[in-house]
Design a protein around this motif. Structure first.
Motif, PDB file in Angstrom:
ATOM      1  N   TYR A 126       0.848  -1.184   0.000  1.00  0.00           N
ATOM      2  CA  TYR A 126       0.000   0.000   0.000  1.00  0.00           C
ATOM      3  C   TYR A 126       0.886   1.237   0.000  1.00  0.00           C
ATOM      4  O   TYR A 126       1.652   1.480   0.941  1.00  0.00           O
ATOM      5  N   GLU A 127       0.830   1.977  -1.078  1.00  0.00           N
ATOM      6  CA  GLU A 127       1.597   3.208  -1.246  1.00  0.00           C
ATOM      7  C   GLU A 127       3.085   2.978  -0.981  1.00  0.00           C
ATOM      8  O   GLU A 127       3.750   3.762  -0.294  1.00  0.00           O
ATOM      9  N   GLY A 128       3.597   1.860  -1.509  1.00  0.00           N
ATOM     10  CA  GLY A 128       5.014   1.586  -1.391  1.00  0.00           C
ATOM     11  C   GLY A 128       5.444   0.952  -0.089  1.00  0.00           C
ATOM     12  O   GLY A 128       6.624   0.654   0.107  1.00  0.00           O
ATOM     13  N   HIS A 129       4.480   0.702   0.815  1.00  0.00           N
ATOM     14  CA  HIS A 129       4.803   0.073   2.094  1.00  0.00           C
ATOM     15  C   HIS A 129       4.306  -1.364   2.100  1.00  0.00           C
ATOM     16  O   HIS A 129       3.253  -1.674   1.531  1.00  0.00           O
ATOM     17  N   THR A 130       5.050  -2.236   2.738  1.00  0.00           N
ATOM     18  CA  THR A 130       4.675  -3.642   2.843  1.00  0.00           C
ATOM     19  C   THR A 130       3.962  -3.886   4.165  1.00  0.00           C
ATOM     20  O   THR A 130       4.477  -3.535   5.228  1.00  0.00           O
ATOM     21  N   TYR A 131       2.765  -4.485   4.095  1.00  0.00           N
ATOM     22  CA  TYR A 131       1.978  -4.792   5.282  1.00  0.00           C
ATOM     23  C   TYR A 131       1.900  -6.305   5.432  1.00  0.00           C
ATOM     24  O   TYR A 131       1.455  -7.015   4.528  1.00  0.00           O
ATOM     25  N   VAL A 132       2.332  -6.784   6.588  1.00  0.00           N
ATOM     26  CA  VAL A 132       2.362  -8.232   6.835  1.00  0.00           C
ATOM     27  C   VAL A 132       1.502  -8.548   8.058  1.00  0.00           C
ATOM     28  O   VAL A 132       1.272  -7.676   8.909  1.00  0.00           O
ATOM     29  N   PRO A 133       1.001  -9.780   8.172  1.00  0.00           N
ATOM     30  CA  PRO A 133       0.178 -10.150   9.327  1.00  0.00           C
ATOM     31  C   PRO A 133       0.990 -10.087  10.617  1.00  0.00           C
ATOM     32  O   PRO A 133       2.071 -10.686  10.714  1.00  0.00           O
ATOM     33  N   LEU A 134       0.480  -9.375  11.601  1.00  0.00           N
ATOM     34  CA  LEU A 134       1.209  -9.194  12.849  1.00  0.00           C
ATOM     35  C   LEU A 134       1.413 -10.522  13.575  1.00  0.00           C
ATOM     36  O   LEU A 134       2.486 -10.774  14.138  1.00  0.00           O
ATOM     37  N   ARG A 135       0.384 -11.371  13.588  1.00  0.00           N
ATOM     38  CA  ARG A 135       0.519 -12.652  14.290  1.00  0.00           C
ATOM     39  C   ARG A 135       1.658 -13.479  13.692  1.00  0.00           C
ATOM     40  O   ARG A 135       2.470 -14.060  14.416  1.00  0.00           O
ATOM     41  N   TYR A 136       1.727 -13.528  12.380  1.00  0.00           N
ATOM     42  CA  TYR A 136       2.783 -14.285  11.704  1.00  0.00           C
ATOM     43  C   TYR A 136       4.162 -13.734  12.074  1.00  0.00           C
ATOM     44  O   TYR A 136       5.086 -14.490  12.403  1.00  0.00           O
ATOM     45  N   MET A 137       4.314 -12.420  12.052  1.00  0.00           N
ATOM     46  CA  MET A 137       5.599 -11.820  12.377  1.00  0.00           C
ATOM     47  C   MET A 137       5.958 -12.062  13.841  1.00  0.00           C
ATOM     48  O   MET A 137       7.099 -12.412  14.173  1.00  0.00           O
ATOM     49  N   ALA A 138       4.993 -11.863  14.730  1.00  0.00           N
ATOM     50  CA  ALA A 138       5.258 -12.025  16.159  1.00  0.00           C
ATOM     51  C   ALA A 138       5.681 -13.453  16.486  1.00  0.00           C
ATOM     52  O   ALA A 138       6.656 -13.676  17.215  1.00  0.00           O
ATOM     53  N   GLU A 139       4.965 -14.431  15.936  1.00  0.00           N
ATOM     54  CA  GLU A 139       5.284 -15.819  16.240  1.00  0.00           C
ATOM     55  C   GLU A 139       6.663 -16.208  15.741  1.00  0.00           C
ATOM     56  O   GLU A 139       7.380 -16.970  16.396  1.00  0.00           O
ATOM     57  N   ASN A 140       7.054 -15.694  14.599  1.00  0.00           N
ATOM     58  CA  ASN A 140       8.367 -16.036  14.060  1.00  0.00           C
ATOM     59  C   ASN A 140       9.497 -15.269  14.738  1.00  0.00           C
ATOM     60  O   ASN A 140      10.672 -15.557  14.503  1.00  0.00           O
ATOM     61  N   LEU A 141       9.146 -14.322  15.586  1.00  0.00           N
ATOM     62  CA  LEU A 141      10.132 -13.608  16.387  1.00  0.00           C
ATOM     63  C   LEU A 141      10.066 -14.032  17.846  1.00  0.00           C
ATOM     64  O   LEU A 141      10.643 -13.379  18.727  1.00  0.00           O
ATOM     65  N   GLY A 142       9.353 -15.139  18.108  1.00  0.00           N
ATOM     66  CA  GLY A 142       9.293 -15.692  19.453  1.00  0.00           C
ATOM     67  C   GLY A 142       8.277 -15.040  20.363  1.00  0.00           C
ATOM     68  O   GLY A 142       8.337 -15.216  21.588  1.00  0.00           O
ATOM     69  N   ALA A 143       7.341 -14.302  19.810  1.00  0.00           N
ATOM     70  CA  ALA A 143       6.314 -13.650  20.618  1.00  0.00           C
ATOM     71  C   ALA A 143       4.938 -14.111  20.136  1.00  0.00           C
ATOM     72  O   ALA A 143       4.809 -15.120  19.450  1.00  0.00           O
ATOM     73  N   GLY A 144       3.910 -13.368  20.490  1.00  0.00           N
ATOM     74  CA  GLY A 144       2.553 -13.681  20.056  1.00  0.00           C
ATOM     75  C   GLY A 144       1.745 -12.409  19.956  1.00  0.00           C
ATOM     76  O   GLY A 144       2.094 -11.388  20.566  1.00  0.00           O
ATOM     77  N   ALA A 145       0.655 -12.457  19.197  1.00  0.00           N
ATOM     78  CA  ALA A 145      -0.206 -11.287  19.013  1.00  0.00           C
ATOM     79  C   ALA A 145      -1.635 -11.626  19.385  1.00  0.00           C
ATOM     80  O   ALA A 145      -2.108 -12.728  19.107  1.00  0.00           O
ATOM     81  N   LEU A 146      -2.297 -10.687  20.009  1.00  0.00           N
ATOM     82  CA  LEU A 146      -3.661 -10.895  20.478  1.00  0.00           C
ATOM     83  C   LEU A 146      -4.482  -9.659  20.172  1.00  0.00           C
ATOM     84  O   LEU A 146      -4.047  -8.529  20.409  1.00  0.00           O
ATOM     85  N   TYR A 147      -5.703  -9.866  19.626  1.00  0.00           N
ATOM     86  CA  TYR A 147      -6.604  -8.759  19.322  1.00  0.00           C
ATOM     87  C   TYR A 147      -7.738  -8.729  20.319  1.00  0.00           C
ATOM     88  O   TYR A 147      -8.474  -9.700  20.477  1.00  0.00           O
ATOM     89  N   ASP A 148      -7.889  -7.617  21.010  1.00  0.00           N
ATOM     90  CA  ASP A 148      -8.967  -7.397  21.965  1.00  0.00           C
ATOM     91  C   ASP A 148     -10.026  -6.550  21.276  1.00  0.00           C
ATOM     92  O   ASP A 148      -9.897  -5.319  21.180  1.00  0.00           O
ATOM     93  N   ALA A 149     -11.078  -7.218  20.766  1.00  0.00           N
ATOM     94  CA  ALA A 149     -12.098  -6.509  19.991  1.00  0.00           C
ATOM     95  C   ALA A 149     -12.863  -5.509  20.839  1.00  0.00           C
ATOM     96  O   ALA A 149     -13.222  -4.429  20.374  1.00  0.00           O
ATOM     97  N   ALA A 150     -13.128  -5.858  22.098  1.00  0.00           N
ATOM     98  CA  ALA A 150     -13.919  -4.977  22.959  1.00  0.00           C
ATOM     99  C   ALA A 150     -13.233  -3.632  23.167  1.00  0.00           C
ATOM    100  O   ALA A 150     -13.878  -2.584  23.189  1.00  0.00           O
ATOM    101  N   ASN A 151     -11.908  -3.659  23.305  1.00  0.00           N
ATOM    102  CA  ASN A 151     -11.160  -2.431  23.548  1.00  0.00           C
ATOM    103  C   ASN A 151     -10.427  -1.925  22.310  1.00  0.00           C
ATOM    104  O   ASN A 151      -9.669  -0.956  22.392  1.00  0.00           O
ATOM    105  N   LYS A 152     -10.630  -2.616  21.173  1.00  0.00           N
ATOM    106  CA  LYS A 152      -9.987  -2.245  19.912  1.00  0.00           C
ATOM    107  C   LYS A 152      -8.479  -2.078  20.106  1.00  0.00           C
ATOM    108  O   LYS A 152      -7.888  -1.047  19.796  1.00  0.00           O
ATOM    109  N   LYS A 153      -7.879  -3.145  20.639  1.00  0.00           N
ATOM    110  CA  LYS A 153      -6.459  -3.092  20.965  1.00  0.00           C
ATOM    111  C   LYS A 153      -5.760  -4.360  20.496  1.00  0.00           C
ATOM    112  O   LYS A 153      -6.266  -5.458  20.655  1.00  0.00           O
ATOM    113  N   VAL A 154      -4.594  -4.191  19.900  1.00  0.00           N
ATOM    114  CA  VAL A 154      -3.742  -5.308  19.528  1.00  0.00           C
ATOM    115  C   VAL A 154      -2.556  -5.313  20.481  1.00  0.00           C
ATOM    116  O   VAL A 154      -1.908  -4.288  20.683  1.00  0.00           O
TER     117      VAL A 154
END
Length: 210
Positions: free
Chosen positions: A53-81
């Motif tokens: 998008y406009e020259g920037h690469t957007y990748v799935p956060l969960r995929y990136m986090a897991e491959n860096l030894g972390a994890g990603a969680l989406y809190d829909a109620a508070n609109k927070k990742v």
């Protein structure tokens, strides 16, 4: 744009078209690339897509986090990742609770769940629906025994175990819903029970059990 990016970050499957629209706000193009972590190629898998998008690469956060030894969680109620690393100095039960929140997701197959959590303590079927349910006991004492499909609140309160997970499966053998009950200790040593639920529609809920 926020709505679209958050959906992407949470690893939602995207339609396999050349151009993607989101609420008439942005136009992003599928960007077929290989991603490498420390010199090792890591396939994206069918559940993820990369966008340009406009020259920037957007990748799935969960995929990136897991491959860096972390994890990603989406809190829909508070609109927070949120992104969090596994608690390296935590107990085995604390690590399993982290894995449930940051590694499990609806649609996962049993073999993938086993790779994350190991074997369940109990497996059965719900009445006439024939929906399979697996129960996992985390931090349970060696002599712990329990045969129910409702959370062992008394056992959690008294320290017989530290967390309990119930997974309901689809007829195709994928996660349909899961309910986590876990203990967090207060500074005075008191045991507080919390719940974390992921429903079949993907929505989540969590609260202090009282």
């Amino acid at each position: 744009m926020k709505k679209f990016v958050l959906g992407l970050f949470c690893g939602m499957a995207l339609a396999a078209t050349t151009t993607i629209y989101a609420a008439d706000e942005i136009r992003a193009v599928l960007f077929p690339v290989n991603i490498e972590f420390n010199g090792v190629d890591k396939p994206l898998g069918s559940g993820y897509s990369v966008l340009n998008y406009e020259g920037h690469t957007y990748v799935p956060l969960r995929y990136m986090a897991e491959n860096l030894g972390a994890g990603a969680l989406y809190d829909a109620a508070n609109k927070k990742v949120s992104v969090a690393s596994e608690p390296k100095n935590g107990t085995d039960a604390e690590k399993k609770v982290w894995a449930v929140k940051y590694r499990l997701e609806r649609g996962m197959e049993s073999k993938d769940v086993k790779a994350v959590l190991g074997d369940p303590a109990f497996v059965t079927w719900i009445g006439d629906s024939q929906q399979q349910v697996s129960r996992f006991d985390f931090g349970a004492k060696a002599d712990y025994q329990y045969g129910g499909l409702n959370s062992d609140v008394q056992g959690l309160e008294q320290g017989a175990l530290d967390a309990q997970l119930f997974i309901r499966w689809t007829s195709g053998g994928q996660i349909d819903r899961y309910d986590l009950w876990y203990v967090q200790k207060g500074t005075d040593g008191t045991r507080h029970i919390y719940t974390y639920i992921v429903y079949p529609d993907g929505s989540t809920a969590g609260a202090l059990y009282e």
